[in-house]
Write an enzyme that holds these catalytic residues in place. Structure first.
Site, short mmCIF file in Angstrom:
data_model
loop_
_atom_site.label_atom_id
_atom_site.label_comp_id
_atom_site.label_asym_id
_atom_site.label_seq_id
_atom_site.Cartn_x
_atom_site.Cartn_y
_atom_site.Cartn_z
N ASN A 1 27.98 42.61 -32.50
CA ASN A 1 26.89 42.37 -33.43
C ASN A 1 26.08 43.65 -33.61
OD1 ASN A 1 24.89 41.34 -35.02
ND2 ASN A 1 24.23 39.73 -33.60
N ASN B 1 21.43 40.48 -40.02
CA ASN B 1 22.30 39.80 -40.99
C ASN B 1 22.99 38.57 -40.40
OD1 ASN B 1 24.44 40.73 -39.45
ND2 ASN B 1 25.01 42.36 -40.87
N ASP B 2 22.57 38.15 -39.21
CA ASP B 2 23.23 36.99 -38.58
C ASP B 2 23.08 35.74 -39.44
OD1 ASP B 2 23.76 38.72 -36.59
OD2 ASP B 2 22.53 37.73 -35.05
N GLY C 1 27.73 36.08 -35.27
CA GLY C 1 26.88 37.21 -35.65
C GLY C 1 27.53 38.59 -35.64
N ASP D 1 29.70 41.79 -36.84
CA ASP D 1 29.71 42.37 -38.20
C ASP D 1 30.40 43.73 -38.24
OD1 ASP D 1 27.75 44.05 -37.04
OD2 ASP D 1 26.18 42.62 -37.60
N ASP E 1 47.97 37.39 -45.54
CA ASP E 1 47.99 36.10 -44.84
C ASP E 1 49.05 35.19 -45.46
OD1 ASP E 1 46.66 34.27 -42.94
OD2 ASP E 1 46.18 33.13 -44.76
N GLU F 1 52.26 38.20 -43.15
CA GLU F 1 52.34 37.25 -42.05
C GLU F 1 53.49 36.29 -42.32
OE1 GLU F 1 49.92 33.64 -39.83
OE2 GLU F 1 49.73 33.96 -41.97
CA CA Z 1 25.08 40.52 -37.27
#
Ligand code: CA
Length: 644
Positions: free
Chosen positions: A165, A170-171, A192, A194, A359, A388
């Site tokens: 984090n 920005n959480d 959280g 980033d 993906d 994948e």
């Molecule tokens: Ca964060």
């Protein structure tokens, strides 16, 4: 609908007459005033709220550009190109789908140059048009310099929400869901982490010997819940605000490059999040696959190669939804196909990413995926993509690699794929006693299948990833087994990929995704254990982390394991020996899967040892002068650099 029809028509009729009287009288009495109102106050009956892509580049191989224009009733507008200092921009087609909130504008950039041009949206001549100024940029570097990852790289897989984090501010982002950060003990919540957290720890990755970072999608996932993993994208052009901003991502790519780390971005073309803006207002009915009732994919990749497949199973695999909150995109819709292709090119061109991990690669239509790969490599011949392909049989896996020989004559144009057969072998081998096809023979037989891959050295090999049980869990936290797995990862053909935390014995079973994607210790302020500094790590964790660091730093210059040939010998008495070699280097790798040390007579390996008189242990530095008999510790892999 029918009930409302009459009153609506009546109202329109009446209001038209009133309006007519008003305009007529007004114009007669106050002509200037009314004209002024027409120019300034009367709004056009449509809006422009979104344009994708926001910018594009000149000098691309494909000269045609799709510009998606979105806004209320925009489909009722006429589109023109206005002033331009970007050369001659020709409109090829203006496609208006059944939903009037969309226009797909196709322009020809053959005569374009870097600059700006106006897109004019108008309807009635007397009203002021909406004018959008569109930007065409010059590429930062020649297309050949957009390079991808190679077998010389070691990829480290990081889940952005779960690694570090870097910015607690920005959480929680007020406009986004969920409204509150989850308790970090809640496995399926946002924690959280980033992009800034990743950027702050670039030195850790570089120190460990990793040379590329694959990020689970940091693109926006504004879903009500559980989208911390990133696979329910709600905006294909935007970094999730909880992960950071597009600028943060650009800075990360550049800072990483300064430390010789490549950034591989995860993309998803099979589905998106149910809260995606275009899902909430579908451009057209066939933008996604729709069924009378919820229809899920059967996830059977085998249906794509199975000679006895039923159409029912095949269609279910391709068109069924991945999950209830992940609508299945219909890439046979040509507008969507172009949209997705352009989106991937935008990420490469705008940010200079050095690889894409696609993906669920076999889930979209195979013809579209082949076209997509072709389009990317047409622009960037030295780029790389790994698809994948979660499939345990080599025959099905190999089908998806570029130039594979298969009954359908399908060519995916995909260079690299995730090698689950080798992963399965590395997960099984050390937990078993050696038998005809158990223990080390599992690895041997997995590699025997390589004949079916056009380029097995391009396969991404791994012990674990964000979808399967962690290696420490699968091996009962047995340090010896984990080191063996890592040693094979470093020396077998392919591009090794390490899942974050494997190097510090992080645990988690595949039946609980939220838990196996735990937080990397030390990534959060106040963490009692810090894996970046080794503070609070157990001795086993430290030992494994040191081993991993040594191993992958050695691999950086071990050219024989990047691009060298391979030869192996049939496993015998719990010992499996393979060589990687080129003109200048020869690496001998000896696995002992027994619980006892083994003395190995090297006579049967002379084919590859001839001319060599000594060896250096790649990890301990120890010199071995007698190569005729080698002593292997119990449950271990010994890596020797042969010397003349
Ligand atoms: Ca964060």
């Amino acid at each position: 609908m029918k009930k409302k029809l009459f009153p609506t028509l009546l109202f329109n009729y009446l209001s038209f007459n009133y309006l007519f009287c008003f305009v007529f009288l007004g114009y007669t009495l106050y002509p200037n005033k009314i004209l002024a109102q027409k120019n300034n106050n009367q709004k056009l009956p449509f809006e422009l709220t979104r344009i994708e892509p926001k910018e594009w580049w000149v000098g691309m191989q494909n000269k045609e550009l799709q510009i998606l224009l979105y806004g209320k009733n925009i489909g009722t507008a006429e589109v023109k190109i206005g002033k331009s200092d970007a050369g001659n921009i020709k409109i090829l087609r203006t496609e208006k789908p059944e939903n009037q909130n969309y226009i797909f504008l196709y322009v020809d950039l053959a005569d374009a140059k870097a600059g700006k041009f106006e897109i004019i949206l108008t309807k009635e001549k007397e009203k002021k048009p909406i004018i959008h100024t569109y930007t065409l940029l010059t590429p930062e570097k020649p297309r050949e310099q957009y390079v991808g990852f190679t077998p010389a790289d070691v990829i480290y897989l990081v889940m952005p929400d779960r690694f570090a984090n870097g910015d607690p501010k920005n959480d929680v982002v007020k406009e986004m869901n969920p409204k509150a950060i989850h308790n970090r003990n809640e496995p399926f919540g946002r924690h959280g982490g980033d992009l800034l957290g990743i950027e702050k720890n670039l030195d850790y990755f570089a120190k460990m010997g990793y040379t590329a970072l694959w990020l689970n999608p940091p693109q926006e996932n504004n879903q009500p819940d559980q989208s911390y993993h990133g696979y329910a994208i709600t905006d294909f052009y935007k970094i999730d605000a909880r992960c950071g901003t597009n600028e943060d991502f650009g800075r990360l790519v550049k800072s990483a490059r300064q430390k010789n780390l490549k950034i591989i971005l995860d993309m998803v073309f099979n589905h998106c999040g149910s809260e995606h803006w275009f899902i909430k207002d579908l451009p057209m009915k066939d933008w996604i696959h729709q069924f009378p009732e919820f229809t899920q994919s059967n996830y059977r990749l085998s249906t794509t190669v199975d000679p006895y497949v039923s159409q029912f199973d095949y269609d279910k695999m391709q068109m069924g939804w991945f999950d209830r909150h992940m609508p299945d995109l219909n890439q046979r819709n040509p507008h969507l196909a172009t949209y997705l292709i352009q989106n991937s090119i935008w990420w490469i061109q705008y940010f200079g990413i050095e690889g894409i991990r696609m993906d669920t690669h076999p889930y979209p239509y195979p013809d579209f995926m082949a076209k997509w790969c072709e389009a990317v490599f047409r622009e960037y011949p030295n780029f790389n993509i790994v698809g994948e392909v979660w499939e345990s049989s080599a025959i099905t896996s190999a089908y998806w690699q570029k130039n594979s020989k298969n009954a359908k004559n399908y060519n995916s144009n995909l260079p690299s794929l995730t090698d689950f057969p080798v992963s399965d072998a590395l997960n099984g081998a050390f937990n078993e006693n050696d038998g005809w096809n158990t223990g080390l023979s599992k690895i041997y037989y997995a590699l025997v299948q390589d004949g079916i891959y056009p380029n097995p050295e391009q396969n991404v090999i791994f012990l674990d990833n964000h979808d399967v049980s962690r290696y420490a869990t699968n091996t009962g936290k047995d340090l010896r087994k984990i080191k063996m797995g890592l040693a094979y990862l470093a020396t077998l053909r392919g591009v090794p990929q390490v899942f974050y935390g494997t190097e510090i014995l992080m645990e988690g079973g595949g039946d609980n995704h939220g838990k196996l994607r735990g937080d990397f210790p030390g990534g959060w302020a106040g963490d009692k254990v810090n894996a970046f500094t080794q503070e609070g790590l157990t001795n086993d964790q430290k030992d494994l982390q040191n081993y991993t660091q040594k191993l992958f730093n050695w691999r950086k210059s071990a050219t024989a394991v990047h691009t060298g040939k391979m030869m192996h010998f049939v496993p015998d008495n719990n010992v499996y020996v393979h060589f990687r070699y080129n003109d200048n280097n020869s690496v001998m790798v000896l696995g002992n899967n027994s619980n006892d040390p083994r003395k190995v007579d090297t006579k049967r390996f002379q084919e590859r040892m001839k001319g060599y008189t000594s060896a250096k242990n790649a990890l301990t530095g120890e010199t071995i002068t007698n190569l005729s008999e080698l002593l292997l510790p119990a449950k271990s892999v010994t890596i020797l650099e042969l010397m003349k």
